[in-house]
Design a protein around this motif. Structure first.
Motif, PDB file in Angstrom:
ATOM      1  N   SER A  46      -1.797   7.137  -2.204  1.00  0.00           N
ATOM      2  CA  SER A  46      -0.699   8.008  -2.621  1.00  0.00           C
ATOM      3  C   SER A  46      -1.145   9.475  -2.619  1.00  0.00           C
ATOM      4  O   SER A  46      -0.434  10.350  -2.109  1.00  0.00           O
ATOM      5  CB  SER A  46      -0.219   7.611  -4.017  1.00  0.00           C
ATOM      6  N   ASN A  47      -2.326   9.747  -3.166  1.00  0.00           N
ATOM      7  CA  ASN A  47      -2.846  11.120  -3.204  1.00  0.00           C
ATOM      8  C   ASN A  47      -3.057  11.701  -1.813  1.00  0.00           C
ATOM      9  O   ASN A  47      -2.984  12.910  -1.631  1.00  0.00           O
ATOM     10  CB  ASN A  47      -4.172  11.172  -3.963  1.00  0.00           C
ATOM     11  N   TYR A  48      -3.352  10.850  -0.844  1.00  0.00           N
ATOM     12  CA  TYR A  48      -3.646  11.320   0.503  1.00  0.00           C
ATOM     13  C   TYR A  48      -2.487  11.123   1.479  1.00  0.00           C
ATOM     14  O   TYR A  48      -2.655  11.279   2.682  1.00  0.00           O
ATOM     15  CB  TYR A  48      -4.937  10.664   1.016  1.00  0.00           C
ATOM     16  N   GLY A  49      -1.320  10.771   0.968  1.00  0.00           N
ATOM     17  CA  GLY A  49      -0.139  10.649   1.816  1.00  0.00           C
ATOM     18  C   GLY A  49      -0.204   9.491   2.792  1.00  0.00           C
ATOM     19  O   GLY A  49       0.407   9.540   3.853  1.00  0.00           O
ATOM     20  N   ASP A  51       0.078   5.185   3.730  1.00  0.00           N
ATOM     21  CA  ASP A  51       0.886   4.013   3.415  1.00  0.00           C
ATOM     22  C   ASP A  51       0.248   3.318   2.214  1.00  0.00           C
ATOM     23  O   ASP A  51      -0.923   2.944   2.256  1.00  0.00           O
ATOM     24  CB  ASP A  51       0.926   3.078   4.625  1.00  0.00           C
ATOM     25  N   GLU A  52       0.992   3.162   1.124  1.00  0.00           N
ATOM     26  CA  GLU A  52       0.462   2.584  -0.112  1.00  0.00           C
ATOM     27  C   GLU A  52       0.517   1.057  -0.059  1.00  0.00           C
ATOM     28  O   GLU A  52       1.387   0.433  -0.642  1.00  0.00           O
ATOM     29  CB  GLU A  52       1.237   3.113  -1.308  1.00  0.00           C
ATOM     30  N   LYS A  98      -6.127  19.612   3.086  1.00  0.00           N
ATOM     31  CA  LYS A  98      -4.999  18.791   3.537  1.00  0.00           C
ATOM     32  C   LYS A  98      -3.923  18.858   2.462  1.00  0.00           C
ATOM     33  O   LYS A  98      -4.211  18.643   1.291  1.00  0.00           O
ATOM     34  CB  LYS A  98      -5.458  17.355   3.747  1.00  0.00           C
ATOM     35  N   ILE A  99      -2.718  19.163   2.855  1.00  0.00           N
ATOM     36  CA  ILE A  99      -1.607  19.217   1.915  1.00  0.00           C
ATOM     37  C   ILE A  99      -0.859  17.893   2.019  1.00  0.00           C
ATOM     38  O   ILE A  99      -0.492  17.463   3.105  1.00  0.00           O
ATOM     39  CB  ILE A  99      -0.673  20.404   2.226  1.00  0.00           C
ATOM     40  N   THR A 100      -0.658  17.245   0.878  1.00  0.00           N
ATOM     41  CA  THR A 100       0.094  15.995   0.844  1.00  0.00           C
ATOM     42  C   THR A 100       1.287  16.156  -0.066  1.00  0.00           C
ATOM     43  O   THR A 100       1.484  17.220  -0.654  1.00  0.00           O
ATOM     44  CB  THR A 100      -0.798  14.817   0.356  1.00  0.00           C
ATOM     45  N   LYS A 101       2.030  15.084  -0.215  1.00  0.00           N
ATOM     46  CA  LYS A 101       3.257  15.181  -1.003  1.00  0.00           C
ATOM     47  C   LYS A 101       3.076  15.684  -2.399  1.00  0.00           C
ATOM     48  O   LYS A 101       2.129  15.809  -2.997  1.00  0.00           O
ATOM     49  CB  LYS A 101       3.983  13.844  -1.059  1.00  0.00           C
TER      50      LYS A 101
END
Length: 101
Positions: A46-49, A51-52, A98-101
């Motif tokens: 989740s932190n890295y964008g 697939d969870e 890296k920008i994630t959600k």
């Protein structure tokens, strides 16, 4: 270089995804992962964008192998916030992010 399950568990503990309370042992890498490990992997994903899915898939492992700072990803309360003025100066002048959600 591959990442075996033992290295992945160490990574998850080092960066705050697994706590000491989540002491888990996985004897055989082909066994199903314990629930705390799956949850830790999903928080990382989740932190890295990613697939969870709670699996140590190729994308997850590749992100774990990327160079990074040693600060835990664990969310901190205001009292736990690091005082960055006490940290030593980095010896790097070029940073990537890296920008994630």
């Amino acid at each position: 270089e591959s990442m075996d399950l033992e290295k992945a568990l160490k990574f998850l503990k080092s960066y705050g995804y697994l706590t000491k309370l989540d002491e888990v042992t996985v004897k055989d890498p082909s066994d199903e992962l314990p629930e705390p490990v799956k949850c830790a992997i999903m928080r990382f994903q989740s932190n890295y964008g990613l697939d969870e899915n709670g699996l140590l898939d190729e994308a997850t492992i590749e992100n774990m192998k990327m160079p990074r700072c040693t600060v835990s990803d664990k969310e901190r309360s205001e009292e736990e916030t690091l005082n960055y003025t006490l940290m030593s100066k980095w010896d790097k002048n070029l940073l990537t992010w890296k920008i994630t959600k």
